[in-house]
Design a protein around this motif. Structure first.
Motif, PDB file in Angstrom:
ATOM      1  N   SER A 260      46.521  74.054  11.923  1.00 23.70           N
ATOM      2  CA  SER A 260      46.205  73.056  10.860  1.00 23.70           C
ATOM      3  C   SER A 260      47.898  72.281  11.361  1.00 23.70           C
ATOM      4  CB  SER A 260      46.847  73.912   9.895  1.00 23.70           C
ATOM      5  OG  SER A 260      46.961  73.755   8.584  1.00 23.70           O
ATOM      6  N   ALA A 261      47.938  71.308  10.677  1.00 25.82           N
ATOM      7  CA  ALA A 261      48.761  69.672  10.900  1.00 25.82           C
ATOM      8  C   ALA A 261      49.712  69.930   9.431  1.00 25.82           C
ATOM      9  CB  ALA A 261      48.775  69.177  11.336  1.00 25.82           C
ATOM     10  N   ARG A 262      50.437  69.172   9.177  1.00 25.11           N
ATOM     11  CA  ARG A 262      51.018  68.725   8.185  1.00 25.11           C
ATOM     12  C   ARG A 262      51.974  67.279   8.095  1.00 25.11           C
ATOM     13  NH1 ARG A 262      54.645  69.391   4.143  1.00 25.11           N
ATOM     14  NH2 ARG A 262      54.409  69.651   1.984  1.00 25.11           N
ATOM     15  N   SER A 263      51.548  66.390   6.938  1.00 25.53           N
ATOM     16  CA  SER A 263      52.522  65.319   7.062  1.00 25.53           C
ATOM     17  C   SER A 263      52.699  65.022   5.184  1.00 25.53           C
ATOM     18  CB  SER A 263      51.775  64.425   7.939  1.00 25.53           C
ATOM     19  OG  SER A 263      52.388  62.711   6.925  1.00 25.53           O
ATOM     20  N   GLU A 264      53.804  64.621   5.050  1.00 28.62           N
ATOM     21  CA  GLU A 264      54.221  63.951   3.860  1.00 28.62           C
ATOM     22  C   GLU A 264      53.833  62.538   4.290  1.00 28.62           C
ATOM     23  OE1 GLU A 264      57.817  64.689   3.158  1.00 28.62           O
ATOM     24  OE2 GLU A 264      57.258  67.244   2.979  1.00 28.62           O
TER      25      GLU A 264
ATOM     26  N   GLN B  24      39.888  68.261   5.044  1.00 35.14           N
ATOM     27  CA  GLN B  24      41.510  67.760   5.224  1.00 35.14           C
ATOM     28  C   GLN B  24      41.672  67.945   3.257  1.00 35.14           C
ATOM     29  OE1 GLN B  24      41.517  63.451   6.383  1.00 35.14           O
ATOM     30  NE2 GLN B  24      39.309  64.053   5.846  1.00 35.14           N
ATOM     31  N   LYS B  25      43.331  68.736   3.503  1.00 36.31           N
ATOM     32  CA  LYS B  25      43.718  68.250   1.855  1.00 36.31           C
ATOM     33  C   LYS B  25      44.858  67.550   1.709  1.00 36.31           C
ATOM     34  CE  LYS B  25      46.127  72.729   2.533  1.00 36.31           C
ATOM     35  NZ  LYS B  25      46.768  74.020   1.801  1.00 36.31           N
ATOM     36  N   VAL B  26      44.428  67.639   0.124  1.00 38.08           N
ATOM     37  CA  VAL B  26      45.642  67.002  -0.691  1.00 38.08           C
ATOM     38  C   VAL B  26      46.677  68.164  -1.384  1.00 38.08           C
ATOM     39  CG1 VAL B  26      45.509  64.567  -0.116  1.00 38.08           C
ATOM     40  CG2 VAL B  26      44.827  65.779  -2.123  1.00 38.08           C
ATOM     41  N   GLU B  27      48.541  67.651  -1.086  1.00 40.66           N
ATOM     42  CA  GLU B  27      48.733  68.901  -1.871  1.00 40.66           C
ATOM     43  C   GLU B  27      49.722  67.939  -2.724  1.00 40.66           C
ATOM     44  OE1 GLU B  27      52.443  70.365  -0.251  1.00 40.66           O
ATOM     45  OE2 GLU B  27      50.809  70.825   1.964  1.00 40.66           O
ATOM     46  N   ILE B  28      49.528  68.260  -4.300  1.00 46.41           N
ATOM     47  CA  ILE B  28      49.746  67.192  -5.552  1.00 46.41           C
ATOM     48  C   ILE B  28      50.538  67.881  -6.356  1.00 46.41           C
ATOM     49  CG2 ILE B  28      48.503  65.772  -7.596  1.00 46.41           C
ATOM     50  CD1 ILE B  28      45.791  66.111  -6.033  1.00 46.41           C
ATOM     51  N   GLU B  29      51.763  66.681  -6.492  1.00 43.29           N
ATOM     52  CA  GLU B  29      52.807  67.406  -7.628  1.00 43.29           C
ATOM     53  C   GLU B  29      53.268  66.495  -9.141  1.00 43.29           C
ATOM     54  OE1 GLU B  29      56.787  67.786  -5.529  1.00 43.29           O
ATOM     55  OE2 GLU B  29      55.641  69.634  -4.359  1.00 43.29           O
TER      56      GLU B  29
ATOM     57  N   GLY C 230      50.873  64.936 -10.327  1.00 40.36           N
ATOM     58  CA  GLY C 230      49.617  63.857 -10.485  1.00 40.36           C
ATOM     59  C   GLY C 230      50.181  62.910  -9.027  1.00 40.36           C
ATOM     60  N   ARG C 231      50.926  63.496  -8.433  1.00 38.94           N
ATOM     61  CA  ARG C 231      50.759  62.269  -7.407  1.00 38.94           C
ATOM     62  C   ARG C 231      50.785  63.141  -5.939  1.00 38.94           C
ATOM     63  NH1 ARG C 231      55.768  58.169  -7.872  1.00 38.94           N
ATOM     64  NH2 ARG C 231      55.191  58.364  -5.461  1.00 38.94           N
ATOM     65  N   ILE C 232      49.876  62.844  -5.039  1.00 35.51           N
ATOM     66  CA  ILE C 232      49.565  63.286  -3.392  1.00 35.51           C
ATOM     67  C   ILE C 232      51.074  63.087  -3.160  1.00 35.51           C
ATOM     68  CG2 ILE C 232      49.159  62.980  -0.886  1.00 35.51           C
ATOM     69  CD1 ILE C 232      46.947  61.760  -2.759  1.00 35.51           C
ATOM     70  N   VAL C 233      51.655  64.379  -2.988  1.00 33.92           N
ATOM     71  CA  VAL C 233      53.570  65.060  -1.522  1.00 33.92           C
ATOM     72  C   VAL C 233      52.699  65.183  -0.277  1.00 33.92           C
ATOM     73  CG1 VAL C 233      54.654  65.246  -3.607  1.00 33.92           C
ATOM     74  CG2 VAL C 233      53.051  67.149  -2.703  1.00 33.92           C
ATOM     75  N   ALA C 234      51.851  65.893  -0.328  1.00 31.88           N
ATOM     76  CA  ALA C 234      51.807  65.922   1.553  1.00 31.88           C
ATOM     77  C   ALA C 234      49.941  65.620   2.147  1.00 31.88           C
ATOM     78  CB  ALA C 234      51.800  67.400   1.618  1.00 31.88           C
ATOM     79  N   TRP C 235      49.656  65.876   3.600  1.00 35.93           N
ATOM     80  CA  TRP C 235      48.530  65.470   3.752  1.00 35.93           C
ATOM     81  C   TRP C 235      48.119  66.818   4.830  1.00 35.93           C
ATOM     82  CZ3 TRP C 235      51.188  61.633   1.678  1.00 35.93           C
ATOM     83  CH2 TRP C 235      50.183  60.654   0.830  1.00 35.93           C
TER      84      TRP C 235
END
Length: 71
Positions: free
Chosen positions: A14-18, A47-52, A54-59
């Motif tokens: 798993s890899a994460r990017s902002e 694939q997934k996104v993190e949302i805070e 209402g905004r995407i903060v990480a992929w």
């Protein structure tokens, strides 16, 4: 019967990017290549996104990394 045979292994990371999915893929592949020898390819399995607020903060991507085993 003479011939060349290759055996490969597949491992999942798993890899994460902002920044973006593309950056997460790059980060994952570069990290895998720094640890594993003979990396031959990668498959983006998920694939997934993190949302805070209402905004995407990480992929984040799940990668299946293929590398050739040594003799």
């Amino acid at each position: 019967m003479a011939g060349t045979h290759t055996v490969a292994r597949i491992t999942e990371i798993s890899a994460r990017s902002e920044k973006s999915f593309e950056d997460a893929i790059r980060v994952g592949v570069e990290r895998a290549a720094s640890t594993l020898r003979h990396v031959q390819g990668a498959w983006v399995k998920d694939q997934k996104v993190e949302i805070e607020e209402g905004r995407i903060v990480a992929w984040t991507v799940m990668l299946a990394i293929t590398f050739v085993l040594e003799d």
